[in-house]
Design an enzyme around this catalytic site. Structure first.
Site, PDB file in Angstrom:
ATOM      1  CB  THR A   1      40.362  32.736  34.602  1.00 49.94           C
ATOM      2  OG1 THR A   1      39.250  32.181  35.311  1.00 49.94           O
ATOM      3  CG2 THR A   1      41.540  31.776  34.699  1.00 49.94           C
ATOM      4  N   GLY A   2      43.101  34.432  35.215  1.00 48.64           N
ATOM      5  CA  GLY A   2      44.384  34.824  34.646  1.00 48.64           C
ATOM      6  C   GLY A   2      45.166  35.715  35.580  1.00 48.64           C
ATOM      7  CB  SER A   3      48.652  36.921  35.393  1.00 49.06           C
ATOM      8  OG  SER A   3      48.581  37.502  34.096  1.00 49.06           O
TER       9      SER A   3
ATOM     10  N   GLY B   1      40.546  39.986  32.524  1.00 48.03           N
ATOM     11  CA  GLY B   1      41.582  40.464  31.625  1.00 48.03           C
ATOM     12  C   GLY B   1      41.275  40.097  30.185  1.00 48.03           C
ATOM     13  CB  ALA B   2      41.421  41.143  27.116  1.00 46.28           C
ATOM     14  CG  ASP B   3      44.703  36.198  26.097  1.00 45.52           C
ATOM     15  OD1 ASP B   3      45.552  36.219  27.008  1.00 45.52           O
ATOM     16  OD2 ASP B   3      43.769  35.379  26.054  1.00 45.52           O
TER      17      ASP B   3
ATOM     18  CE  LYS C   1      37.758  37.106  28.800  1.00 45.21           C
ATOM     19  NZ  LYS C   1      38.959  37.052  29.679  1.00 45.21           N
TER      20      LYS C   1
ATOM     21  CD  GLU D   1      38.275  33.730  30.934  1.00 44.57           C
ATOM     22  OE1 GLU D   1      39.263  33.918  31.661  1.00 44.57           O
ATOM     23  OE2 GLU D   1      38.341  33.760  29.689  1.00 44.57           O
TER      24      GLU D   1
END
Length: 231
Positions: free
Chosen positions: A32-34, A86-88, A98, A107
């Site tokens: 999930t995410g951009s 993805g990851a932060d 994340k 996730e």
């Protein structure tokens, strides 16, 4: 390149990885995410090769379906060869923060059943120590204040995640999120286990026990492939 261009670059690189390493007819785990959205967009071009995907959020399900990609409930699937997300933040050992998009619990569930976790990120997400990005903790609403006190005792600053109108942000699972600022997480695996043991915590956005196996990192010079040792 801009950050958006780097996200598209690694999204395509992840689709290429799947084509080269995952047999036709498989089901793909999708985050999930951009950045994950860029992977979905790239995967759409080869969707006929695969049965479909397992989604980690309502938002991802909607995007997959908009591309005509069939979405399976995880309970219908015996195993997943790959999970792409993805990851932060990601450290040198493949541990990640994340959950900036609020989907950390689902996730983590989908990632846990995948043989390979492929992290896709731009170079700004690579850090020596996790914690500059606020650490999300999904909590049962009645435990929010109690969890906040535990976080404060460890030196963190808990902030309730809210929507634009100031109401508590509610996850797909009906829970709330505390974002913890001011941490330096030298032992991600140990800290993940510690926080997950607190009553009222659904899960913490540390992915260390099940970290990335591989990172496709978008840089100004192209995509850097980083492989992390098992365990």
């Amino acid at each position: 390149m801009t950050q958006d261009e780097l996200k598209r670059l690694v999204g395509q690189a992840a689709a290429d990885y799947v084509i080269q390493n995952v047999p036709e007819g498989a089901v793909i785990g999708v985050g999930t995410g951009s950045t994950a959205n860029c992977f979905i967009d790239a995967l759409a071009a080869v969707k006929s090769r695969y049965r479909g995907a397992v989604s980690s959020s309502i938002a991802t399900t909607e995007r997959l379906k908009s591309h005509g990609i069939k979405v399976f409930d995880l309970n219908e699937i015996e195993s997943l060869q790959v999970y792409v997300d993805g990851a932060d933040e990601i450290d040198a050992g493949g541990a990640m923060i994340k959950g900036g998009g609020g989907a950390l619990t689902r996730e983590k569930i989908v990632a846990s059943v995948a043989d390979t976790f492929v992290c896709i990120a731009d170079a700004s997400k690579r850090v020596p120590v996790l914690g500059a990005f606020p650490l999300p903790i999904e909590v049962v609403p009645m435990a929010r204040t109690a969890i906040g006190r535990r976080v404060t005792a460890l030196g963190g600053v808990p902030v309730l995640r809210v929507t634009k109108d100031g109401a508590p942000y509610i996850t797909d699972n009906g829970n709330e999120i505390i974002d913890v600022k001011g941490l330096q997480i030298a032992d991600p695996r140990g800290f993940e286990a510690q926080v997950n043991a607190w009553p009222g915590v659904v899960t913490v956005g540390l992915f260390a026990e099940r970290g990335a196996n591989l990172c496709l990192l978008g840089t100004e010079n192209g995509v850097e492939t980083i492989v992390y040792p098992a365990g």
